[in-house]
Design an enzyme around this catalytic site. Structure first.
Site, PDB file in Angstrom:
ATOM      1  N   TYR A 190       0.739  -1.281  -0.005  1.00 42.82           N
ATOM      2  CA  TYR A 190       0.023   0.072   0.032  1.00 42.82           C
ATOM      3  C   TYR A 190       0.651   1.341   0.006  1.00 42.82           C
ATOM      4  CZ  TYR A 190       0.826   0.712   5.117  1.00 42.82           C
ATOM      5  OH  TYR A 190       1.269   0.842   6.260  1.00 42.82           O
ATOM      6  N   CYS A 191       0.160   2.372  -0.342  1.00 42.65           N
ATOM      7  CA  CYS A 191       0.937   3.667  -0.404  1.00 42.65           C
ATOM      8  C   CYS A 191      -0.085   4.726  -0.199  1.00 42.65           C
ATOM      9  CB  CYS A 191       1.795   3.889  -1.712  1.00 42.65           C
ATOM     10  SG  CYS A 191       0.621   3.643  -2.948  1.00 42.65           S
ATOM     11  N   THR A 192       0.085   6.046  -0.337  1.00 39.52           N
ATOM     12  CA  THR A 192      -0.696   7.080  -0.064  1.00 39.52           C
ATOM     13  C   THR A 192      -1.763   7.049  -1.378  1.00 39.52           C
ATOM     14  OG1 THR A 192       0.926   8.529   0.445  1.00 39.52           O
ATOM     15  CG2 THR A 192      -0.946   9.753  -0.037  1.00 39.52           C
ATOM     16  N   CYS A 197       2.739   1.891  -4.995  1.00 36.37           N
ATOM     17  CA  CYS A 197       2.372   0.249  -4.783  1.00 36.37           C
ATOM     18  C   CYS A 197       2.107  -0.356  -5.999  1.00 36.37           C
ATOM     19  CB  CYS A 197       1.346   0.138  -3.605  1.00 36.37           C
ATOM     20  SG  CYS A 197      -0.145   1.114  -3.569  1.00 36.37           S
ATOM     21  N   ILE A 219      -4.017   4.811   0.787  1.00 36.42           N
ATOM     22  CA  ILE A 219      -4.538   4.958   2.048  1.00 36.42           C
ATOM     23  C   ILE A 219      -5.634   6.018   1.900  1.00 36.42           C
ATOM     24  CG2 ILE A 219      -4.003   6.141   4.204  1.00 36.42           C
ATOM     25  CD1 ILE A 219      -1.043   5.135   3.494  1.00 36.42           C
TER      26      ILE A 219
END
Length: 319
Positions: A190-192, A197, A219
């Site tokens: 996952y990432c922002t 990702c 996120i």
């Protein structure tokens, strides 16, 4: 009522978006010109990155302006499903508008990685908790270490990188041995907002990893779709604009930016004796010379003078 609808009382809407799609150089120049003209006319500010692999950006403006911008971008790209996440704020989140042509829209530094051809499996925000709690999965946060420190999903691996370019080396040194010892593990990243990702999954697939997944929309989409009561997210989400961080309601969080080193600083950091507004924070107290701090002090003086002349709430607090 959707979370996005409850926040419309705020003046500005922020759109974070990306799309991996092949674009030729001539189209990049055309798109850049069209978007720059539109941003100027609509008083939109933000940053757009364009490359042969696609587009990545975050912009801020009035709701009508943002809707027009996204529609125009989709028309220029000839797509109808650009990956976009929205949030709101009471002040402009950027100082200016910039559209730039780059080699990559998110830099991993490997030419052979092509997310337009191959990426991992998407996991919807509503299904992410189940994946997190699956004992047969390993979850990786593909963001930088300073982002992870202010908010994360508990139990996720932190590669402790300072840039995305360092991620492949971490994979070779740490993830590859882990999967070789536990070949049945599912990999989730996952990432922002989903872009890092997604590209990370493309890299893993290129390296021969299987059963690779990533949180769709990142996120930001998780915070939008999952209630705080059911959330497994801890802390705040770092964002690359004047807001610095967002809370679970996608509102500006409690962190500010150190104007000396560029790292986020918490309310607790502001109380430390090492903190001097505009000059240093606890993380960079030993990183700069007296000459550097003299320059920082003059810059802070100029910022303070400008803020005195601006209307209240027209600019974010300075740190």
């Amino acid at each position: 009522m959707k979370k996005d609808d409850s926040l419309k009382k705020f003046k500005y809407k922020v759109a974070a978006f990306y799309n991996f799609i092949s674009i030729i150089d001539e189209e990049i120049l055309l798109i850049k010109e069209e978007l720059t003209n539109l941003a100027t006319n609509q008083k939109i500010k933000g940053t757009i990155l364009l490359a042969s692999e696609g587009v990545n950006g975050t912009i801020c403006g009035t709701e009508n302006a943002i809707v027009l911008f996204i529609e125009t971008l989709e028309n220029l790209l000839k797509v109808s499903d650009i990956n976009v996440k929205y949030s709101w704020c009471e002040r402009q989140a950027f100082r200016r508008f910039k559209a730039r042509k780059k080699k990559e829209i998110v830099t991993i530094g490997l030419k052979e990685i092509n997310p337009t051809k191959s990426v991992g499996k998407y996991i919807k925000a509503g299904e992410w908790n189940q994946f997190l709690e699956d004992p047969d999965s390993v979850v990786i946060d593909t963001r930088n270490d300073y982002e992870i420190k202010i908010g994360n999903f508990a139990g996720a691996l932190n590669p402790q990188t300072s840039s995305f370019r360092e991620f492949p080396a971490w994979v070779q040194k740490h993830l590859k041995p882990l999967i070789e010892e536990n070949p049945s593990l599912k990999i989730g990243m996952y990432c922002t907002g989903g872009i890092r990702c997604e590209k990370a999954t493309s890299y893993l697939i290129e390296e021969g990893f299987s059963d690779v997944h990533h949180l769709e929309g990142g996120i930001l989409k998780y915070l939008e779709d999952v209630s705080s009561e059911n959330s497994l997210w801890n802390g705040e989400c770092f964002v690359f604009d004047q807001r610095v961080s967002l809370d679970h309601e996608l509102l500006p969080g409690s962190h500010r930016m150190c104007h000396a080193c560029g790292l986020p600083i918490s309310p607790e950091d502001l109380k430390k004796p090492t903190y001097i507004k505009g000059l240093q924070c606890d993380a960079c107290v030993n990183k700069f010379t007296d000459s550097d701090r003299a320059r920082f002090a003059e810059r802070q003086r100029q910022i303070d003078e400008i803020m005195k002349r601006l209307p209240e709430n027209s600019i974010w607090p300075s740190s």
